[in-house]
Design an enzyme around this catalytic site. Sequence first.
Site, PDB file in Angstrom:
ATOM      1  N   LYS A 147       5.408 -85.591 -48.301  1.00  0.00           N
ATOM      2  CA  LYS A 147       5.954 -85.384 -49.655  1.00  0.00           C
ATOM      3  C   LYS A 147       5.719 -86.630 -50.519  1.00  0.00           C
ATOM      4  CE  LYS A 147      10.549 -86.761 -47.988  1.00  0.00           C
ATOM      5  NZ  LYS A 147      11.759 -86.246 -47.314  1.00  0.00           N
ATOM      6  N   HIS A 177      19.031 -81.714 -41.387  1.00  0.00           N
ATOM      7  CA  HIS A 177      18.576 -83.065 -41.708  1.00  0.00           C
ATOM      8  C   HIS A 177      19.729 -84.039 -41.492  1.00  0.00           C
ATOM      9  CE1 HIS A 177      15.905 -86.016 -43.299  1.00  0.00           C
ATOM     10  NE2 HIS A 177      16.548 -86.208 -44.429  1.00  0.00           N
ATOM     11  N   ARG A 185      10.180 -84.131 -37.312  1.00  0.00           N
ATOM     12  CA  ARG A 185       9.557 -84.357 -38.621  1.00  0.00           C
ATOM     13  C   ARG A 185       9.385 -85.861 -38.840  1.00  0.00           C
ATOM     14  NH1 ARG A 185      13.884 -81.015 -39.597  1.00  0.00           N
ATOM     15  NH2 ARG A 185      14.939 -82.660 -40.769  1.00  0.00           N
ATOM     16  N   CYS A 240       6.349-108.948 -66.110  1.00  0.00           N
ATOM     17  CA  CYS A 240       6.149-108.145 -67.326  1.00  0.00           C
ATOM     18  C   CYS A 240       5.648-106.755 -66.931  1.00  0.00           C
ATOM     19  CB  CYS A 240       5.131-108.803 -68.242  1.00  0.00           C
ATOM     20  SG  CYS A 240       5.398-110.564 -68.526  1.00  0.00           S
ATOM     21  N   TYR A 255       8.802-113.804 -70.589  1.00  0.00           N
ATOM     22  CA  TYR A 255       9.868-113.343 -71.490  1.00  0.00           C
ATOM     23  C   TYR A 255      11.196-114.046 -71.196  1.00  0.00           C
ATOM     24  CZ  TYR A 255       6.980-109.315 -72.854  1.00  0.00           C
ATOM     25  OH  TYR A 255       5.992-108.501 -73.349  1.00  0.00           O
ATOM     26  N   ASP A 271       2.648-105.503 -67.288  1.00  0.00           N
ATOM     27  CA  ASP A 271       1.287-105.469 -66.746  1.00  0.00           C
ATOM     28  C   ASP A 271       0.809-106.788 -66.147  1.00  0.00           C
ATOM     29  OD1 ASP A 271       1.076-102.940 -68.338  1.00  0.00           O
ATOM     30  OD2 ASP A 271       1.070-104.405 -69.979  1.00  0.00           O
ATOM     31  N   ARG A 306      23.294 -81.243 -49.046  1.00  0.00           N
ATOM     32  CA  ARG A 306      22.182 -81.211 -49.998  1.00  0.00           C
ATOM     33  C   ARG A 306      21.764 -79.761 -50.180  1.00  0.00           C
ATOM     34  NH1 ARG A 306      17.033 -85.147 -49.024  1.00  0.00           N
ATOM     35  NH2 ARG A 306      16.605 -83.681 -47.328  1.00  0.00           N
TER      36      ARG A 306
HETATM   37  C1  LIG Z   1      12.115 -86.781 -46.177  1.00  0.00           C
HETATM   38  C2  LIG Z   1      12.565 -85.915 -45.062  1.00  0.00           C
HETATM   39  C3  LIG Z   1      12.171 -86.194 -43.749  1.00  0.00           C
HETATM   40  C4  LIG Z   1      11.446 -87.452 -43.353  1.00  0.00           C
HETATM   41  O1  LIG Z   1      12.351 -88.539 -43.406  1.00  0.00           O
HETATM   42  P1  LIG Z   1      11.892 -89.986 -42.878  1.00  0.00           P
HETATM   43  O2  LIG Z   1      13.128 -90.801 -42.909  1.00  0.00           O
HETATM   44  O3  LIG Z   1      10.870 -90.469 -43.841  1.00  0.00           O
HETATM   45  O4  LIG Z   1      11.338 -89.760 -41.532  1.00  0.00           O
HETATM   46  C5  LIG Z   1      12.490 -85.274 -42.776  1.00  0.00           C
HETATM   47  N1  LIG Z   1      13.198 -84.162 -43.076  1.00  0.00           N
HETATM   48  C6  LIG Z   1      13.630 -83.877 -44.326  1.00  0.00           C
HETATM   49  C7  LIG Z   1      14.401 -82.641 -44.576  1.00  0.00           C
HETATM   50  C8  LIG Z   1      13.344 -84.754 -45.359  1.00  0.00           C
HETATM   51  O5  LIG Z   1      13.774 -84.490 -46.591  1.00  0.00           O
END
Ligand SMILES: *Cc1c(COP(=O)(O)O)cnc(C)c1O
Length: 396
Positions: A38, A165, A222, A314, A267, A316, A135
């Site tokens: 992602k 998660h 994951r 800054c 700045y 850039d 969530r």
């Molecule tokens: C982003 C995400 C992950 C990966 O998390 P990491 O901490 O980068 O391994 C896994 N599962 C879900 C649902 C996420 O949103």
Amino acid sequence: MKPYSRVYAAINLDAVTANMKAMRDNLPPSTAMMGVVKTDGYGHGAVPVARTIDPYVEGYAVASIDEGIILRRHGIRKMILILGVTHESRFEELVHYDIRPAMFRYEEVRKLSDTAVKMGKKANIHLAVDTGMNRIGMKPDERSADMVYRMSRLGGVCIEGMFTHFAKADELDKTAYTAQYRAYTDFVDMLSARDVTIPIRHCSNSAGIVESLESNGLDMVRAGISIYGLYPSDEVGRDAVKLMPAMELKSFITYIKTIEPGDQVSYGGTFVADRTMRVATIPVGYGDGYLRSLSGKGSVLVRGQRARILGRVCMDQFMVDVTDIPDASEDDKVTLIGRDGEECISVEELAEISGGFHYEIICGIGKRVPRVYLRDNRIIGKKDYFNDIYEGFGYM
Ligand SMILES: *Cc1c(COP(=O)(O)O)cnc(C)c1O
């Protein structure tokens, strides 16, 4: 090697491969991996990362259907799961591209089922279970189990997977993790009691993988931040899985001059010289995602030595002190993230001194920063986000 003249992010695909191997070696042999790509592969570029990790994964996770479609358009054929909510206006595309949505409400599953039936296809879905993040996801209770049973009877969908998660798997104290995992497995049992079996159960994130947690024993894990070589937090162990950061941020000195005592830099004049100093200008700024909160605190590497930031960053450009690096010259390579000789600046270090978050820093590397892909120290590809076309404003 000087692929660009201002700034670029060098992505070491060999590091990505090494990280995948290290994780693979720390997982039970029957556990599959899903690569989380992602936010354009955490700022590294989703497509090159997906191509690189393809031999090690059963599928990919993205944040939105649009991220999924980009992978499909680049020939990625394996399973793709969207971790967030997908609006019903995109259901036909889900079916067409065979991209799995995360779902947890009966009505959305019914609508997707109808869409799939109309298209003469079946839609695969993964159920999202909310065991504590608050969530997205269904609560892991008997009512939800009844609902899942009804979902499983719909003709156009196939419940391929189910995930939750963890909110705190990266913390030393695993109490919350254990409670979440228990809630998940209890829910799996409630579904079994209704003859609903879930082929792909997945819970572990990177923290779970590097901490060798019990949830690694499910069907899939994951992997996210660990693909890119960063640990999820400094509370996780670093021995079981050795990770190597994949991204370096490189630039060049555009200008060197000498300033005198009393001279101010940048700045607000927050830095005032108290002696004669050599100052180098670097053509990178917060417009590139290089944080302004590093002003007066961060440093860069020039000729293998640290040069500290003088005054404010800054949009850039910013200035560094090269008084003690007498050989430093205009056009010299500058390392903002990564290694130069013995010295190294990590993303974690930048997060620490800026008061920021390491995930956010890599995701925030801007679209003015071209990505350069390396294998065996050779450039094998590039991505220039800035060389892009606007719609609706004419052309020359
Ligand atoms: C982003 C995400 C992950 C990966 O998390 P990491 O901490 O980068 O391994 C896994 N599962 C879900 C649902 C996420 O949103």
